[in-house]
Enzyme design. Sequence first.
Site, PDB file in Angstrom:
ATOM      1  N   GLY A   1      -4.074   1.999 -14.599  1.00  0.00           N
ATOM      2  CA  GLY A   1      -3.828   1.324 -13.328  1.00  0.00           C
ATOM      3  C   GLY A   1      -5.100   1.143 -12.528  1.00  0.00           C
ATOM      4  N   VAL A   2      -5.150   0.080 -11.725  1.00  0.00           N
ATOM      5  CA  VAL A   2      -6.330  -0.157 -10.895  1.00  0.00           C
ATOM      6  C   VAL A   2      -6.004  -0.265  -9.400  1.00  0.00           C
ATOM      7  CG1 VAL A   2      -7.695  -1.239 -12.713  1.00  0.00           C
ATOM      8  CG2 VAL A   2      -6.217  -2.666 -11.284  1.00  0.00           C
ATOM      9  N   GLY A   3      -4.739  -0.206  -9.039  1.00  0.00           N
ATOM     10  CA  GLY A   3      -4.368  -0.450  -7.634  1.00  0.00           C
ATOM     11  C   GLY A   3      -4.887   0.604  -6.669  1.00  0.00           C
ATOM     12  N   GLU A   4      -4.972   1.836  -7.110  1.00  0.00           N
ATOM     13  CA  GLU A   4      -5.308   2.908  -6.182  1.00  0.00           C
ATOM     14  C   GLU A   4      -6.687   3.517  -6.411  1.00  0.00           C
ATOM     15  OE1 GLU A   4      -1.227   4.988  -5.112  1.00  0.00           O
ATOM     16  OE2 GLU A   4      -1.126   3.939  -7.008  1.00  0.00           O
TER      17      GLU A   4
ATOM     18  N   LEU B   1      -7.256  -6.360 -18.075  1.00  0.00           N
ATOM     19  CA  LEU B   1      -6.539  -7.565 -18.497  1.00  0.00           C
ATOM     20  C   LEU B   1      -7.107  -8.809 -17.833  1.00  0.00           C
ATOM     21  CD1 LEU B   1      -2.848  -6.297 -18.463  1.00  0.00           C
ATOM     22  CD2 LEU B   1      -4.459  -6.379 -20.362  1.00  0.00           C
ATOM     23  N   ASN B   2      -7.511  -8.667 -16.567  1.00  0.00           N
ATOM     24  CA  ASN B   2      -8.074  -9.805 -15.839  1.00  0.00           C
ATOM     25  C   ASN B   2      -9.186  -9.290 -14.936  1.00  0.00           C
ATOM     26  OD1 ASN B   2      -8.623 -11.744 -13.780  1.00  0.00           O
ATOM     27  ND2 ASN B   2      -6.657 -12.745 -14.173  1.00  0.00           N
TER      28      ASN B   2
ATOM     29  N   ALA C   1       0.922  -1.127 -16.691  1.00  0.00           N
ATOM     30  CA  ALA C   1       1.139  -0.287 -17.872  1.00  0.00           C
ATOM     31  C   ALA C   1       2.608  -0.279 -18.283  1.00  0.00           C
ATOM     32  CB  ALA C   1       0.660   1.131 -17.596  1.00  0.00           C
TER      33      ALA C   1
ATOM     34  N   PHE D   1       0.810  -1.225   0.000  1.00  0.00           N
ATOM     35  CA  PHE D   1       0.000   0.000   0.000  1.00  0.00           C
ATOM     36  C   PHE D   1       0.837   1.266   0.000  1.00  0.00           C
ATOM     37  CE2 PHE D   1      -2.150  -3.316   2.603  1.00  0.00           C
ATOM     38  CZ  PHE D   1      -3.026  -3.737   1.624  1.00  0.00           C
TER      39      PHE D   1
ATOM     40  N   THR E   1      -1.333  -8.078  -5.674  1.00  0.00           N
ATOM     41  CA  THR E   1      -2.222  -7.419  -6.627  1.00  0.00           C
ATOM     42  C   THR E   1      -2.646  -8.318  -7.774  1.00  0.00           C
ATOM     43  OG1 THR E   1      -0.197  -6.652  -7.658  1.00  0.00           O
ATOM     44  CG2 THR E   1      -1.325  -5.111  -6.212  1.00  0.00           C
TER      45      THR E   1
HETATM   46 MO1  MOS Z   1       1.258   3.402  -4.064  1.00  0.00          MO
HETATM   47  S1  MOS Z   1       0.760   4.521  -2.389  1.00  0.00           S
HETATM   48  O1  MOS Z   1       1.896   4.574  -5.111  1.00  0.00           O
HETATM   49  O2  MOS Z   1       2.404   2.295  -3.477  1.00  0.00           O
END
Ligand code: MOS
Length: 741
Positions: A705-708, A633-634, A514, A243, A471
């Site tokens: 991106g999808v992480g944030e 992608l998934n 990406a 995170f 992730t």
């Molecule tokens: Mo994220 S807070 O850019 O690891």
Amino acid sequence: MTPSIGTPLDRVDGRQKVTGTARYAGDWDLTGLAHGVLVTSPVGPGRLTSLNISAAASAPGVLAIVTHRNAHSPHAKPSQFTPHRTDHTYSPDTLTVLWDAEIHYAGQPVAVVVAETLEQATEAAALIRLEVEARAPRLDLAAHLNEAYPPDQIFGEDPDTKRGDFEAGWHAANTRIDATYTIPWEHHNPIEPHTTIASWEGNHLTVHDATQWVYGVRAVLARTLDLKPEQVRVVSPFVGGAFGCKGMTWPHVVCAALAARAVGRPVKLAVTRAQMFGLIGFRPTLHQRVRLGATKDGRLTAIGHDGTNGVSALGTFVEPVGQTTRMLYSCPNVWVRHRVVDLDTQMPTYMRAPGEATGSFALESAMDELAYALGMDPLALRLANYAERDEVRDLPWSSKELRACYQQGAERFGWAQRDPRPGSMRDGHLQVGWGMATATYPTYRSQAAARVRIDEDGRALVQSAAHDLGTGAYTVLTQVAADMLGLPPDRVRFELGDSDLPEAPVAGGSQTTASVSAAVAFASKAALDQLRDLARRDPASPLHEADPNKLVASAGHLVHTDSPERREAFGDLLRRNGLPAVVAERRSVPGDEENRWSSHAFGAQFAEVKVDPDLGTVRVTRFVGAFAAGRILNPKTARSQMLGGITMGIGLALMEEGVRDPRWGRVMNADLASYLIPVHLDIPHIEAFFVPEEDPYVNPLGVKGVGELGIVGAGAAIANAVFHATGKRIRDLPITVEKLL
Ligand code: MOS
């Protein structure tokens, strides 16, 4: 052959994880492994006036005690240490770990005890006696706002942005909102605390580390210990959540290396959960003033956003709360400023959507306040100010399906049934509230490299020093490689998390997919080109003298597009030519697209809360998030990212709060019993989905991106729902029982 991209492939590392064979940083059982335990200052700032290690040194099993007295050679200099300068690679104090008797913050390491076993090291660490002449810590951001100063820059940009004439727009407004929002310290709590195993072979250092950036850790260790980068290897194939807190290199990594050098054996140093709160960076405490001016019919005439965050006297970290405020809505007059205040803590750091998660709480709460002031539906207000292009960069969007997110999210949630009057909706004696907010996150991409090897058994090995923080990077990068190589995913193995592999960027800013997928695509093409060339020149191949441009890869074969019966398996071609493999390595760099289009992922967040008016307790009972993030992608791993982001947003809204002792500086709730994060029972059914979005410009695969993205707006959606339920506007997170009663 059916493409793997776009299918919900199960995690390729799932079996390893559930059977316990996935090795995390602390799982490497190296020969001769010794155990290090950190001793940290319980108070700060101050000066170490006494450090008595004699009882600890003679305790059973103790091999060494490393302190500022013996950690460094007498000639070493912290040459690169400049307070207030941070290049986003280093935590500044990694350059001065165990350096002198100065204590900069509570939680700073003062010693590492190394023993044969963890129990012995823990026991001996408890025998160390230290005295600190403490100074009163500066911790209260609100009390020091008058000492705020502008940071040099934010990611190379000016901390202040002005578009149009804010004052004129503010005065021309018919309706105005001027409100202040505050957020306390928040601490990352991944399942896996930070752990490092350091081992030396001569002047060559290997560390197994829990990190988001193997190349970053390598650079810091090289610089700190005066080594060449080639003398350092960082290995991190599995990370148990991060995170953002594993993006920079924190002091314990250097401590582990110093300890291993002192005992001439590998040393494992596991930071305890409690130690993480003081030692590791966190989300800074924040003060935000938002001003919105609008016409009677809800057109924004002025947006002002002033963000101030606490930093450390050791170094600057800006929580860029206003950066997305500049582009989220159409408005001719925008004024955004960022300021920082020195406090006596470790340096703050990136925490999931730094700036966006926090800034959107303020901006999207203020938008809700404006909607009520205007007597307008909150969603209608957002649609009335929809930005058709990026007005701060004056660029078209590479794609923007936010309108579809609003529409489909509202439909699934049932937003049209909302009675806008606060306190008007009930479930028995519970007050029901519905709130919404917009989500956005910029699409970043950095240069990255990848290596592809196609073996004579028809399998492929693909390598890049990327990271999988849980992730799904292993899985989606396997899918990308499989499709690029014309192989089923189970014939592709992806290796990552090792600084001996081709360089990839920090797994931050939601940029891994990406960045790395573009490199994988290039390297795959280069490896296949070698096979095409081999076939063309091989008289025994059915593809002899074929035009290479007409040879496609499918199901492990090169196939002639004009006459598909002309085909040959990769392995047959390699074996007949006496080659064990073809190997290609390529680097991809972001192109001109960044200057021609503005690229962001977007979303619409809808929350339902139920508040007990007698107890002040808030439950999130439903949540709908509709997102547009380019090509998915998934869908399975991407949806999981959104569920995780929304869950963390519920924590931000209702629970997370680091509390410091104002006298001694230490975090008082440094454990998971008193620092609250959501547990299963706190989380309702979350409906998260993606609306289709094709982006031909953003990058070669059209991914964002999808992480944030999932955490952005989630806090405001909940705060807005609480207002709708209760009529109480809580501008100070987290929204707790005391604030509602
Ligand atoms: Mo994220 S807070 O850019 O690891």
